[in-house]
Design a protein around this motif. Structure first.
Motif, short mmCIF file in Angstrom:
data_model
loop_
_atom_site.label_atom_id
_atom_site.label_comp_id
_atom_site.label_asym_id
_atom_site.label_seq_id
_atom_site.Cartn_x
_atom_site.Cartn_y
_atom_site.Cartn_z
N SER A 1 0.84 -1.20 0.00
CA SER A 1 0.00 0.00 0.00
C SER A 1 0.88 1.25 0.00
CB SER A 1 -0.90 0.01 1.24
OG SER A 1 -0.13 0.09 2.42
N ARG A 2 0.39 2.32 -0.60
CA ARG A 2 1.15 3.57 -0.62
C ARG A 2 0.20 4.75 -0.56
NH1 ARG A 2 3.13 4.38 -6.86
NH2 ARG A 2 1.30 3.48 -7.88
N ARG A 3 0.71 5.83 0.02
CA ARG A 3 -0.04 7.09 0.10
C ARG A 3 0.88 8.23 -0.32
NH1 ARG A 3 -1.67 8.03 6.03
NH2 ARG A 3 -2.61 9.90 5.12
N ILE A 4 0.28 9.25 -0.89
CA ILE A 4 1.02 10.46 -1.24
C ILE A 4 0.47 11.61 -0.41
CG2 ILE A 4 1.60 12.11 -3.06
CD1 ILE A 4 1.35 9.81 -5.05
N ILE A 5 1.34 12.28 0.34
CA ILE A 5 0.96 13.43 1.15
C ILE A 5 1.70 14.65 0.60
CG2 ILE A 5 0.99 14.47 3.44
CD1 ILE A 5 0.91 11.69 4.63
N THR A 6 0.96 15.71 0.33
CA THR A 6 1.56 16.90 -0.27
C THR A 6 2.41 17.64 0.75
OG1 THR A 6 -0.33 17.15 -1.75
CG2 THR A 6 1.08 19.07 -1.45
N GLY A 7 3.62 17.99 0.34
CA GLY A 7 4.53 18.74 1.19
C GLY A 7 4.90 20.08 0.60
N THR A 8 5.82 20.76 1.24
CA THR A 8 6.23 22.10 0.81
C THR A 8 7.74 22.23 0.67
OG1 THR A 8 6.43 22.89 3.08
CG2 THR A 8 4.26 23.10 2.04
N GLY B 1 7.18 18.75 7.34
CA GLY B 1 7.58 17.40 7.69
C GLY B 1 7.13 17.03 9.10
N ARG B 2 7.24 17.99 10.02
CA ARG B 2 6.76 17.74 11.38
C ARG B 2 5.25 17.51 11.40
NH1 ARG B 2 10.33 22.45 12.78
NH2 ARG B 2 12.28 21.58 13.59
N GLU B 3 4.52 18.30 10.63
CA GLU B 3 3.07 18.12 10.57
C GLU B 3 2.71 16.73 10.05
OE1 GLU B 3 2.06 22.83 9.57
OE2 GLU B 3 1.77 21.27 8.06
N GLY C 1 12.10 16.96 9.39
CA GLY C 1 10.91 17.27 10.18
C GLY C 1 10.21 16.01 10.64
N VAL C 2 10.11 15.02 9.76
CA VAL C 2 9.51 13.73 10.13
C VAL C 2 10.33 13.06 11.22
CG1 VAL C 2 8.96 11.41 9.28
CG2 VAL C 2 8.42 13.42 7.87
N LEU C 3 11.65 13.07 11.08
CA LEU C 3 12.53 12.48 12.10
C LEU C 3 12.37 13.19 13.45
CD1 LEU C 3 15.89 11.77 10.24
CD2 LEU C 3 14.20 10.10 11.01
N ASP C 4 12.20 14.52 13.44
CA ASP C 4 12.00 15.26 14.68
C ASP C 4 10.85 14.67 15.48
OD1 ASP C 4 14.02 17.04 14.00
OD2 ASP C 4 12.65 18.58 13.24
#
Length: 368
Positions: A246-253, A259-261, A286-289
């Motif tokens: 399964s995969r999802r795409i989340i829009t980033g900036t 990334g934190r969000e 940000g994800v790692l944070d």
């Protein structure tokens, strides 16, 4: 006030021709070291300063190249390190480097553009040019572009910082090269990196070397040329790896806060996948944070990857697996392209693609 020394005075003082003085000042590598040293000593002794206006009148050249960057309020972008090489390479040839044992050194404090600027400065000097750097956006941008274009022999611009119609206008007067643009206009030269190939190789590595059953891709902004290529590379890599999960795409900036969000959302909704592939390093950091603060084990529970090769990724915990861009070489290639265009205006539009490297670190380590 004493009369300002001239190039004739320098030539007489150093015992060389005027042409030799000119070569020392514009192309120092083309002159023997002992002669170069003698001329430079005369320049210092006499206090000689070359006249840009006189040089321009004599040769219809200013001896200056321009580099136009985005305005300072749009600089939430990565700082990247240099990499060697300047030839296009195939996806299959992109090196996978186990970077877990690299010795650490203090991180630099610069932005993404610092490396581009350093490379452009070095290459401009090698070819006997000075480099003029400008930054701007909004209402002042067009006026600034026109101003800098009137002061330089050629101009390099970062993609999307200058409208296409303005680029076309300027390119009728001087050579223009666009950096990091995957959708080139045929009227100007372009220099970029292998975004699609790099993301393809990284994605294929993640899905084939690890037991990945679910994946989230955090994209960049929809109007980014880099995002378009990186997303295409992701899809190709999933296909290469025969990914059936399964995969999802989340829009980033491309920003760390976004990334934190994303990280908070994944943890709060209990939807942390087996792998989070981010379109750039700032997002991945940000994800790692969040994963670190919320107790999510990386890489034990989830793999995290980025793209760019910024210094901060070498010092995150765990250190970030990423695709490293050769940004200093990007600046150097831009200058070489302008110099080639100045030498031969009849050349067809140039398309230069620089190679990338995959750096496998602790956030998504190589398998034994």
């Amino acid at each position: 006030m004493a009369k300002a020394p001239t190039v004739y005075d320098v030539a007489d003082h150093a015992g060389v021709s005027i042409a030799t003085v000119s070569r020392v000042l514009r192309q120092p590598d083309a002159v023997r070291p002992e002669t170069r040293a003698r001329v430079l000593e005369s320049v210092r002794d006499l206090g000689y300063v070359p006249s840009g206006s006189a040089r321009g009148l004599a040769g219809r050249r200013t001896g200056v190249l321009g580099l136009f960057l985005p305005g300072h309020d749009s600089l939430e972008v990565p700082d990247v390190t240099d990499a060697s090489g300047s030839l296009p390479i195939l996806t299959s040839a992109i090196p996978l480097i186990d970077d877990r044992e690299t010795l650490a050194s203090p991180p630099s404090t610069g932005f993404y553009f610092d490396e581009v600027l350093r490379g452009a400065e070095v290459e401009a000097w090698r070819h006997g040019f000075a480099l003029m750097v400008a930054a701007g956006r909004g209402p002042s941008r067009d006026a600034m572009i026109n101003d800098i274009a009137g002061r330089v022999d050629g101009l390099a611009v970062i993609a999307q910082t200058v409208p296409a119609d303005m680029l076309a206008h300027v390119s009728r007067r001087i050579p223009v090269v666009v950096l990091a643009d995957s959708r080139p206009d045929d009227s100007v030269d372009h220099v970029g990196v292998d975004n699609a190939g790099g993301m393809r190789a990284l994605t294929r590595q993640i899905v084939t070397a690890h037991d990945v059953g679910s994946l989230v891709y955090v994209s960049g902004p929809a109007d980014s040329p880099d995002e378009a290529d990186r997303h295409a590379g992701l899809e190709a890599g999933l296909l290469d790896g025969r990914f059936a999960g399964s995969r999802r795409i989340i829009t980033g900036t491309f920003g760390r806060e976004r990334g934190r969000e994303v990280g908070e959302h994944l943890v709060d909704t209990n939807t942390v996948p087996d792998a989070v592939i981010c379109a750039n390093d700032q997002t991945a950091l940000g994800v790692l944070d969040v994963f670190a603060s919320r107790g999510v084990d990386v890489p034990g529970r989830v793999l995290v990857t980025g793209f760019d090769g910024i210094e901060a990724g070498r010092f995150s915990i765990p250190r970030l697996t990423t695709v490293r861009q050769p940004m200093a070489e990007l600046g150097r290639a831009a200058v070489r392209t302008i110099v080639a265009r100045l030498a031969d205006a009849s050349l067809p539009p140039q398309r230069v693609t620089l190679p990338v490297q995959i750096l496998l670190r602790e956030s998504a380590p190589p398998t034994p």
